[in-house]
Write an enzyme that holds these catalytic residues in place. Sequence first.
Site, short mmCIF file in Angstrom:
data_model
loop_
_atom_site.label_atom_id
_atom_site.label_comp_id
_atom_site.label_asym_id
_atom_site.label_seq_id
_atom_site.Cartn_x
_atom_site.Cartn_y
_atom_site.Cartn_z
CD GLU A 89 -2.22 -0.87 3.08
OE1 GLU A 89 -2.88 -1.79 3.51
OE2 GLU A 89 -2.04 0.19 3.71
CB CYS A 102 2.46 7.38 3.79
SG CYS A 102 2.85 6.15 5.04
CB CYS A 109 5.93 -5.27 9.38
SG CYS A 109 7.05 -4.43 10.53
CB CYS A 113 3.97 -2.77 16.99
SG CYS A 113 5.66 -2.22 16.72
CB CYS A 116 1.02 -2.15 14.28
SG CYS A 116 1.32 -1.84 12.53
CB CYS A 330 -0.32 1.17 9.21
SG CYS A 330 1.23 1.00 8.50
#
Length: 340
Positions: A89, A102, A109, A113, A116, A330
């Site tokens: 994205e 962004c 990832c 976290c 997230c 995100c």
Amino acid sequence: MRNIFDLTKEELEAYFLEIGEKKFKATQVYEWLYQKKERDINNFSNLKKEIRERLLQDFTTFFIKIEKKQEDKLVKKYLFRLYDNNFIEAVLMEHDYGLSICVSSEVGCNMGCSFCESGRQKKVRNLEAYEIVEEILAIEEDLKTRIKSVVIMGIGEPLDNYDNIIRFIKIINDAKGLQIGARHITLSTCGIVPKIYELAKLPLQINLAISLHAPNDELRNKLMPVNKVYNIGVLKQAIRDYLSVTGRRVTIEYVMLEYINDSEKEAHELIELFKGMNIYVNLIPYNETNHLEFKRSSKKRLMNFYNILKTCGLNTTIRKEFGGNIDAACGQLRGSMNEK
Ligand code: SAH
């Protein structure tokens, strides 16, 4: 075969020298790719036919595809399909000072976290520099516009894909490339300390933002597993050293999670941690997602936290919000695609 959008100008110059050509040809290629936005090497009309043929042999020009686009007033969110059918994205935001994008830095990832959405989807692979460059080019082409600033704050941990990210920055920053000024490029990291030291040594005047989100190890360990490897003390020392080497102010990002990290106690701990340092705090309203139980801090708690920091002399801003209506958290768009 290497993608033509993957080369820094210096690498392209070295290539031309290697094939027995003058190195200024690299500048000509850069002008085609980044200024005239010509992707077909056959149309690089100021290069001899034999050079064009050589380029066609040596490089691909594969380009990422726009798979889906969501729009709101000041924000557009893009989902891209990569050559191997992975999705990433990028988000375009319209600020009063111009367009900013962004970009994602990895497919998924591994930082994990807890608040997230991207952390729920494990890293599949690094993004190549050309793929990140193409996030920008594809949006510029779609909107027939020029992007003024770039934040590396999308999916992924940029310092976990360090070499490709640095190459990406060099390409977009090049005076013959996209000409995005280093001061208009911000890299956000969860705090991979050895790479912060490496970054400090580079002659790149980019902005550094640190995702802190908690002012003590006990809480940060719970929210961000990376803290078990590089704790707040080590991270703070890295920030100090970065400040003294570069002289450039560092941004501390702090996502406001209701009743988790938004009490007066944490505000005072944050002040204690950073007072006297050349940093500023950016408070981020949390984007809630369906999958995670975290709540965004109420306006009242946010403003209280903000006022405490300000009163005690920490430079503080509250992040402007974009895209509440369009899966803006995100990783949400990519997540919804992968679940289909
Ligand atoms: N890995 C890098 C960059 C990507 S995350 C980093 O950690 O900085 C970009 C920022 O968005 C980080 O500060 C991250 O903690 C924050 N973030 C993640 N999920 C969020 C959410 N749902 N709402 C608001 N901010 C979020």
